[in-house]
Design a protein around this motif. Structure first.
Motif, PDB file in Angstrom:
ATOM      1  N   SER A 277       0.842  -1.201   0.000  1.00  0.00           N
ATOM      2  CA  SER A 277       0.000   0.000   0.000  1.00  0.00           C
ATOM      3  C   SER A 277       0.874   1.246   0.000  1.00  0.00           C
ATOM      4  O   SER A 277       2.058   1.212   0.372  1.00  0.00           O
ATOM      5  CB  SER A 277      -0.931   0.009   1.218  1.00  0.00           C
ATOM      6  OG  SER A 277      -0.165  -0.031   2.418  1.00  0.00           O
ATOM      7  N   ALA A 278       0.275   2.363  -0.406  1.00  0.00           N
ATOM      8  CA  ALA A 278       1.020   3.619  -0.523  1.00  0.00           C
ATOM      9  C   ALA A 278       1.455   4.119   0.842  1.00  0.00           C
ATOM     10  O   ALA A 278       0.766   3.925   1.863  1.00  0.00           O
ATOM     11  CB  ALA A 278       0.178   4.673  -1.224  1.00  0.00           C
ATOM     12  N   LEU A 279       2.611   4.768   0.891  1.00  0.00           N
ATOM     13  CA  LEU A 279       3.129   5.371   2.125  1.00  0.00           C
ATOM     14  C   LEU A 279       2.571   6.775   2.297  1.00  0.00           C
ATOM     15  O   LEU A 279       1.914   7.328   1.412  1.00  0.00           O
ATOM     16  CB  LEU A 279       4.659   5.411   2.070  1.00  0.00           C
ATOM     17  CG  LEU A 279       5.367   4.051   2.037  1.00  0.00           C
ATOM     18  CD1 LEU A 279       6.868   4.265   1.888  1.00  0.00           C
ATOM     19  CD2 LEU A 279       5.058   3.232   3.288  1.00  0.00           C
ATOM     20  N   GLU A 280       2.858   7.359   3.427  1.00  0.00           N
ATOM     21  CA  GLU A 280       2.445   8.728   3.698  1.00  0.00           C
ATOM     22  C   GLU A 280       3.193   9.700   2.786  1.00  0.00           C
ATOM     23  O   GLU A 280       4.301   9.396   2.317  1.00  0.00           O
ATOM     24  CB  GLU A 280       2.714   9.079   5.163  1.00  0.00           C
ATOM     25  CG  GLU A 280       1.873   8.294   6.156  1.00  0.00           C
ATOM     26  CD  GLU A 280       0.413   8.627   6.022  1.00  0.00           C
ATOM     27  OE1 GLU A 280       0.096   9.812   5.728  1.00  0.00           O
ATOM     28  OE2 GLU A 280      -0.417   7.727   6.213  1.00  0.00           O
ATOM     29  N   PRO A 281       2.605  10.884   2.529  1.00  0.00           N
ATOM     30  CA  PRO A 281       3.322  11.857   1.691  1.00  0.00           C
ATOM     31  C   PRO A 281       4.602  12.342   2.363  1.00  0.00           C
ATOM     32  O   PRO A 281       4.816  12.165   3.571  1.00  0.00           O
ATOM     33  CB  PRO A 281       2.309  13.001   1.537  1.00  0.00           C
ATOM     34  CG  PRO A 281       0.984  12.403   1.886  1.00  0.00           C
ATOM     35  CD  PRO A 281       1.265  11.318   2.883  1.00  0.00           C
ATOM     36  N   CYS A 282       5.432  12.949   1.577  1.00  0.00           N
ATOM     37  CA  CYS A 282       6.682  13.523   2.078  1.00  0.00           C
ATOM     38  C   CYS A 282       6.378  14.565   3.143  1.00  0.00           C
ATOM     39  O   CYS A 282       5.373  15.278   3.095  1.00  0.00           O
ATOM     40  CB  CYS A 282       7.463  14.137   0.921  1.00  0.00           C
ATOM     41  SG  CYS A 282       9.006  14.931   1.387  1.00  0.00           S
ATOM     42  N   SER A 283       7.254  14.665   4.132  1.00  0.00           N
ATOM     43  CA  SER A 283       7.039  15.582   5.254  1.00  0.00           C
ATOM     44  C   SER A 283       7.150  17.048   4.847  1.00  0.00           C
ATOM     45  O   SER A 283       6.695  17.921   5.588  1.00  0.00           O
ATOM     46  CB  SER A 283       8.046  15.284   6.372  1.00  0.00           C
ATOM     47  OG  SER A 283       7.883  13.963   6.849  1.00  0.00           O
ATOM     48  N   VAL A 284       7.758  17.324   3.718  1.00  0.00           N
ATOM     49  CA  VAL A 284       7.859  18.704   3.244  1.00  0.00           C
ATOM     50  C   VAL A 284       6.502  19.145   2.725  1.00  0.00           C
ATOM     51  O   VAL A 284       5.861  18.438   1.939  1.00  0.00           O
ATOM     52  CB  VAL A 284       8.935  18.823   2.154  1.00  0.00           C
ATOM     53  CG1 VAL A 284       8.971  20.216   1.561  1.00  0.00           C
ATOM     54  CG2 VAL A 284      10.301  18.457   2.729  1.00  0.00           C
ATOM     55  N   ALA A 285       6.038  20.301   3.167  1.00  0.00           N
ATOM     56  CA  ALA A 285       4.691  20.755   2.846  1.00  0.00           C
ATOM     57  C   ALA A 285       4.496  20.957   1.356  1.00  0.00           C
ATOM     58  O   ALA A 285       3.396  20.747   0.833  1.00  0.00           O
ATOM     59  CB  ALA A 285       4.384  22.059   3.598  1.00  0.00           C
TER      60      ALA A 285
END
Length: 586
Positions: A153-161
């Motif tokens: 499954s897909a991971l969380e988005p990058c922490s950079v806004a």
């Protein structure tokens, strides 16, 4: 116009969310499609072939990076380095070269996996790469055929806004921002991770423009400002657009009006143009009237024009002047409406100064004004005229405008009960004899010095070959221009006055009645006719300023005029001496 409707209180639209909603509602769907707008990811990816935002892409197959045209090869920086290292001809290199996906995301090669690959050389996600090493499988093809391999499954988005990519490591960064964060820590060990994540730009990827990490109002302003700019067919470089978004994110502004940009840069020009469009897009006549400096474009009176009421010190006078202007706008026509309306406001500033200087309450209480205040104002104007601070004509103009204003605000009903000027005394007005008579112009005029006039007469031949409006005119047009200038010199009149001279009309009728083939009659513009130089008409202010010439012909003038050129009509005189079309606004 009803005064109550003209000065209605503003609607509840001062909040940022309401302003953003108003701008979003004015952004067209076809513009968003052309911009490649993704509402879910809040990114835009316009096509490189876009006529106003696009650029020339790299010539390498599948490469969308902007090409640098220097060196004779339309290649991006990466492909140019590969070409030079290959030591091949450009044609041979373009035949075999393909895009290398360095620093970009691609889908994991495992069927059904929602994660992104680790790199172009290892086109599987990090979890599948670890599984590949644990299973001891060497090639990607064999790993993909192994039945023990399943999708992730897909991971969380990058922490950079600003980044829309998936994270690739446990720290929550994509590959590009992991490298950028390591560089930031190397340069500044005390860098704050939270602040850096909020202000870091997106990873460069072709025409990608990221609006992530920006407030809704800033996103709406950027979209609306871009739409207005492209509607005017003004080019917007994607690099300047990206820089504007990144600068707004780095400064953490809540509106583009708060942005600080470096002067004399390409981004500064884009920002200035967008903020002007946004200001007009958010404004309405009801909201604009509450300001003391109006943008005339909001009222449909032209771009870049303002109407300033800050010179009126009294609140009641300033509100009444605004109501008068709002009432007068629908009845004005032409291209110079703001200036004509501001003529009244400028004259009212003299009345405001008089009340502020001569009254203890500075004129702030309209119900206390009396007839004596008008008399004091007239005495002050007389003093200003006597000391040379204003001209006699300006004094008459000020009195006329102020008298008209006080009369018309009463006709508008502003002095009725429960209106803004309720209680203004009736005797605070101008009487018929209060306006001074216009001065009589008995002076000798302002003729040119004789040496200047002699130089002009000596250069009349150049009028026949001069360029007008940026193009070479026809020979007949140059001759008409010369004749028109000669008439102005001979009569001492201005162009608008020459048009009204009855003698020109009579001369034109006589010339048309003369038979051209009759050798005994000469046309009026025939050099064989001893046509004397006309004397200045009696009573004209420019007449006594110079001596009346003798009736004989002056050498070098009139002899060059051919017989077949007719005398210019008054309309042609005006045509040759009117301002060019681009200066008149036509």
């Amino acid at each position: 116009m009803n005064s109550e409707a003209a000065l209605a209180p503003p609607p509840d639209s001062g909040r940022e969310d309401a302003q953003a909603e108003r701008l979003f509602s004015r952004v067209r769907q076809d513009f968003l499609v052309g911009l490649g707008w993704d509402e879910r990811l809040r990114i835009a990816r316009p096509s490189p072939d876009h006529p106003l935002i696009g650029y020339r892409s790299c010539a390498v197959r599948n490469c969308i990076a902007p090409a640098r045209l220097g060196g004779g090869a339309p290649l991006c920086a990466t492909c140019r380095g590969r070409w030079r290292a290959s030591e091949q001809d450009l044609e041979d290199f373009l035949t075999t070269a393909v895009r290398i996906f360095t620093g970009t995301d691609g889908p994991c090669r495992v069927p059904g996996c929602e994660r992104v690959w680790r790199s172009f050389d290892n086109p599987v996600c990090l979890s599948h790469m670890d599984q590949k090493y644990r299973l001891g499988i060497e090639t990607i093809e064999d790993f993909l055929l192994d039945p023990r391999v399943g999708p992730k499954s897909a991971l969380e988005p990058c922490s950079v806004a600003a980044c829309h990519r998936q994270s690739k490591d446990r720290g929550g960064f994509c590959a590009g921002h992991r490298w950028s964060w390591n560089e930031a820590r190397r340069n500044d060990p005390d860098v704050d991770l939270g602040l850096w994540s909020r202000t870091a730009p997106a990873v460069h990827d072709g025409t990608l423009i990221s609006f992530r990490g920006l407030p809704d109002l800033v996103v709406a302003e950027l979209l609306f400002g871009t739409q207005q700019r492209l509607d005017r067919h003004v080019r917007l470089l994607h690099t300047a657009f990206k820089a504007l978004c990144d600068t707004a994110r780095a400064q953490q502004v809540t509106s583009l009006s708060q942005l600080t940009v470096e002067a004399n840069t390409r981004m500064a020009g884009v920002w200035k143009s967008m903020t002007a469009d946004i200001r007009v897009g958010l404004a309405t006549p009801e909201l604009e009237q509450l300001k003391d400096v109006w943008d005339a474009e909001v009222f449909g009176l032209g771009k870049g024009r303002t109407m300033n009421f800050t010179g009126l010190s009294q609140e009641w006078l300033r509100r009444a002047a605004k109501a008068w202007v709002l009432d007068a706008i629908p009845r004005r026509y032409g291209r110079n409406i703001p200036n004509s309306l501001m003529s009244m406001v400028v004259c009212l500033e003299r009345l405001s100064d008089s009340l502020r200087i001569n009254r203890e309450d500075h004129g702030d209480a309209p119900e206390r004004l009396r007839r004596t205040d008008v008399e004091v104002f007239q005495q002050r104007l007389a003093y200003l005229e006597h000391t040379g601070q204003i001209s006699p004509n300006l004094r008459v103009t000020i009195c006329r405008w102020c008298a008209r204003f006080l009369r018309e605000i009463r006709e508008m009903g502003l002095t009725r009960p429960r209106q803004m000027l309720a209680g203004l005394p009736d005797d605070f007005s101008f009487r018929k004899g209060d306006i001074p008579r216009p001065p009589e112009d008995d002076g000798g005029g302002r003729a040119l010095p004789e040496e200047i006039l002699a130089q002009l007469c000596a250069r009349l031949d150049t009028l026949e070959t001069s360029r007008r409006n940026g193009r070479s005119g026809a020979p007949a047009g140059g001759r008409h221009a010369r004749i028109a200038v000669e008439i102005l010199i001979d009569t001492g009149r201005r162009p608008d006055e020459v048009q009204k001279l009855p003698c020109l009309h009579r001369l034109q009728e006589q010339q048309a009645a003369m038979p051209a083939a009759d050798p005994g009659h000469h046309r009026l513009d025939d050099p064989r006719a001893a046509r004397p130089r006309p004397r200045p008409l009696p009573g004209h202010p420019h007449g006594p300023a110079r001596a009346v010439p003798k009736p004989e012909l002056q050498p070098g003038r009139h002899q060059a005029l051919p017989v077949d050129v007719p005398l210019p009509t008054p309309s042609r005189v005006a045509e040759h001496h009117a301002a060019p079309a681009h200066r008149r606004g036509g």
